[in-house]
Design a protein around this motif. Structure first.
Motif, PDB file in Angstrom:
ATOM      1  N   CYS A  22      -4.271  79.964   5.033  1.00  0.00           N
ATOM      2  CA  CYS A  22      -5.544  79.256   4.840  1.00  0.00           C
ATOM      3  C   CYS A  22      -5.983  79.288   3.383  1.00  0.00           C
ATOM      4  N   THR A  23      -5.796  80.412   2.712  1.00  0.00           N
ATOM      5  CA  THR A  23      -6.180  80.468   1.302  1.00  0.00           C
ATOM      6  C   THR A  23      -5.253  79.617   0.441  1.00  0.00           C
ATOM      7  N   MET A  24      -3.999  79.498   0.837  1.00  0.00           N
ATOM      8  CA  MET A  24      -3.077  78.660   0.067  1.00  0.00           C
ATOM      9  C   MET A  24      -3.338  77.182   0.305  1.00  0.00           C
ATOM     10  N   ILE A  25      -3.669  76.810   1.532  1.00  0.00           N
ATOM     11  CA  ILE A  25      -3.855  75.399   1.879  1.00  0.00           C
ATOM     12  C   ILE A  25      -5.192  74.873   1.381  1.00  0.00           C
ATOM     13  N   SER A  26      -6.224  75.674   1.528  1.00  0.00           N
ATOM     14  CA  SER A  26      -7.552  75.179   1.186  1.00  0.00           C
ATOM     15  C   SER A  26      -7.676  74.996  -0.316  1.00  0.00           C
ATOM     16  N   LYS A  27      -8.302  73.895  -0.681  1.00  0.00           N
ATOM     17  CA  LYS A  27      -8.544  73.680  -2.105  1.00  0.00           C
ATOM     18  C   LYS A  27     -10.032  73.873  -2.351  1.00  0.00           C
ATOM     19  N   THR A  28     -10.320  74.720  -3.280  1.00  0.00           N
ATOM     20  CA  THR A  28     -11.715  74.994  -3.609  1.00  0.00           C
ATOM     21  C   THR A  28     -11.979  74.554  -5.032  1.00  0.00           C
ATOM     22  N   SER A  29     -13.151  74.051  -5.220  1.00  0.00           N
ATOM     23  CA  SER A  29     -13.547  73.672  -6.570  1.00  0.00           C
ATOM     24  C   SER A  29     -14.687  74.590  -7.001  1.00  0.00           C
ATOM     25  N   LYS A  30     -14.681  74.922  -8.259  1.00  0.00           N
ATOM     26  CA  LYS A  30     -15.691  75.852  -8.764  1.00  0.00           C
ATOM     27  C   LYS A  30     -17.085  75.246  -8.688  1.00  0.00           C
ATOM     28  N   SER A  31     -17.246  74.040  -9.206  1.00  0.00           N
ATOM     29  CA  SER A  31     -18.541  73.386  -9.135  1.00  0.00           C
ATOM     30  C   SER A  31     -18.330  71.902  -8.907  1.00  0.00           C
ATOM     31  N   ASP A  32     -18.902  71.423  -7.848  1.00  0.00           N
ATOM     32  CA  ASP A  32     -18.791  70.020  -7.499  1.00  0.00           C
ATOM     33  C   ASP A  32     -20.193  69.422  -7.523  1.00  0.00           C
ATOM     34  N   ARG A  33     -20.372  68.338  -8.253  1.00  0.00           N
ATOM     35  CA  ARG A  33     -21.700  67.741  -8.394  1.00  0.00           C
ATOM     36  C   ARG A  33     -22.220  67.242  -7.058  1.00  0.00           C
ATOM     37  N   GLU A  34     -21.358  66.699  -6.226  1.00  0.00           N
ATOM     38  CA  GLU A  34     -21.784  66.175  -4.940  1.00  0.00           C
ATOM     39  C   GLU A  34     -22.191  67.290  -3.980  1.00  0.00           C
ATOM     40  N   LYS A  35     -21.485  68.401  -4.041  1.00  0.00           N
ATOM     41  CA  LYS A  35     -21.829  69.511  -3.159  1.00  0.00           C
ATOM     42  C   LYS A  35     -23.102  70.215  -3.609  1.00  0.00           C
ATOM     43  N   ALA A  36     -23.383  70.217  -4.886  1.00  0.00           N
ATOM     44  CA  ALA A  36     -24.554  70.905  -5.407  1.00  0.00           C
ATOM     45  C   ALA A  36     -25.826  70.080  -5.250  1.00  0.00           C
ATOM     46  N   SER A  37     -25.697  68.774  -5.049  1.00  0.00           N
ATOM     47  CA  SER A  37     -26.884  67.925  -4.934  1.00  0.00           C
ATOM     48  C   SER A  37     -27.408  67.942  -3.502  1.00  0.00           C
ATOM     49  N   PRO A  38     -28.715  67.766  -3.319  1.00  0.00           N
ATOM     50  CA  PRO A  38     -29.283  67.741  -1.974  1.00  0.00           C
ATOM     51  C   PRO A  38     -28.846  66.494  -1.224  1.00  0.00           C
ATOM     52  N   PHE A  39     -28.778  66.601   0.087  1.00  0.00           N
ATOM     53  CA  PHE A  39     -28.300  65.501   0.918  1.00  0.00           C
ATOM     54  C   PHE A  39     -29.412  65.039   1.838  1.00  0.00           C
ATOM     55  N   GLU A  40     -29.737  63.742   1.772  1.00  0.00           N
ATOM     56  CA  GLU A  40     -30.738  63.166   2.650  1.00  0.00           C
ATOM     57  C   GLU A  40     -30.139  61.951   3.334  1.00  0.00           C
ATOM     58  N   CYS A  41     -29.395  62.163   4.356  1.00  0.00           N
ATOM     59  CA  CYS A  41     -28.821  61.096   5.186  1.00  0.00           C
ATOM     60  C   CYS A  41     -28.034  60.080   4.366  1.00  0.00           C
ATOM     61  N   GLY A  42     -27.379  60.501   3.337  1.00  0.00           N
ATOM     62  CA  GLY A  42     -26.552  59.611   2.545  1.00  0.00           C
ATOM     63  C   GLY A  42     -27.285  58.879   1.439  1.00  0.00           C
ATOM     64  N   PHE A  43     -28.609  58.993   1.368  1.00  0.00           N
ATOM     65  CA  PHE A  43     -29.388  58.319   0.338  1.00  0.00           C
ATOM     66  C   PHE A  43     -29.661  59.282  -0.807  1.00  0.00           C
ATOM     67  N   ASP A  44     -30.003  58.730  -1.950  1.00  0.00           N
ATOM     68  CA  ASP A  44     -30.434  59.568  -3.058  1.00  0.00           C
ATOM     69  C   ASP A  44     -31.791  60.180  -2.703  1.00  0.00           C
ATOM     70  N   PRO A  45     -31.986  61.435  -3.044  1.00  0.00           N
ATOM     71  CA  PRO A  45     -33.267  62.069  -2.703  1.00  0.00           C
ATOM     72  C   PRO A  45     -34.418  61.426  -3.464  1.00  0.00           C
ATOM     73  N   LYS A  46     -35.565  61.294  -2.779  1.00  0.00           N
ATOM     74  CA  LYS A  46     -36.736  60.679  -3.392  1.00  0.00           C
ATOM     75  C   LYS A  46     -37.483  61.656  -4.291  1.00  0.00           C
ATOM     76  N   SER A  47     -37.374  62.927  -3.963  1.00  0.00           N
ATOM     77  CA  SER A  47     -38.037  63.933  -4.785  1.00  0.00           C
ATOM     78  C   SER A  47     -37.104  65.135  -4.908  1.00  0.00           C
ATOM     79  N   SER A  48     -37.503  66.064  -5.700  1.00  0.00           N
ATOM     80  CA  SER A  48     -36.681  67.244  -5.925  1.00  0.00           C
ATOM     81  C   SER A  48     -36.618  68.106  -4.668  1.00  0.00           C
ATOM     82  N   ALA A  49     -35.442  68.545  -4.324  1.00  0.00           N
ATOM     83  CA  ALA A  49     -35.294  69.419  -3.159  1.00  0.00           C
ATOM     84  C   ALA A  49     -35.749  70.830  -3.480  1.00  0.00           C
ATOM     85  N   ARG A  50     -35.940  71.125  -4.724  1.00  0.00           N
ATOM     86  CA  ARG A  50     -36.364  72.459  -5.142  1.00  0.00           C
ATOM     87  C   ARG A  50     -37.878  72.524  -5.373  1.00  0.00           C
ATOM     88  N   SER A  51     -38.619  71.623  -4.763  1.00  0.00           N
ATOM     89  CA  SER A  51     -40.061  71.601  -4.965  1.00  0.00           C
ATOM     90  C   SER A  51     -40.694  72.838  -4.327  1.00  0.00           C
TER      91      SER A  51
END
Length: 117
Positions: A22-51
């Motif tokens: 599993c560790t050999m097969i899985s590919k991990t990325s250190k920082s992914d912009r898409e994974k770090a951004s908040p997710f709102e049903c596929g749309f861009d967030p209207k406000s900051s998720a860190r409010s």
């Protein structure tokens, strides 16, 4: 006896092989912009998720949890009331309820229970 030792060794080897694969097969990325951004049903967030959230709501939620746990403590006290009625029991219940009521009074005087200021 040998069957048990053999099956334990086999299961340990099998689980270790699966973990290594599993560790050999899985590919991990250190920082992914898409994974770090908040997710709102596929749309861009209207406000900051860190409010910031309302601290008043947080305090009322904590008070609810405290009183909810104390209800779970009071129920067995009421069930044991018909079997145990000695001075120590009465003193314990009185001290518990006094601390509960004094805590509620303290929160009320500090204005924690007032939603709008």
């Amino acid at each position: 006896m040998y069957v048990i030792i053999w099956s334990m060794g086999f299961s340990i080897c099998l689980s270790l092989m699966m973990m290594v694969m599993c560790t050999m097969i899985s590919k991990t990325s250190k920082s992914d912009r898409e994974k770090a951004s908040p997710f709102e049903c596929g749309f861009d967030p209207k406000s900051s998720a860190r409010s910031p959230f309302s601290i008043q709501f947080f305090l009322i939620a904590v008070l609810f949890l405290i009183f909810d746990i104390e209800i779970a403590i009071i129920l067995p006290i009421m069930l044991t009331m018909k079997w145990i009625m000695n001075k120590m029991w009465i003193l314990t219940v009185t001290a518990f309820l006094t601390i509960l009521i004094l805590g509620l009074y303290h929160e009320w005087k500090n204005g924690v229970l007032e939603w709008a200021k």
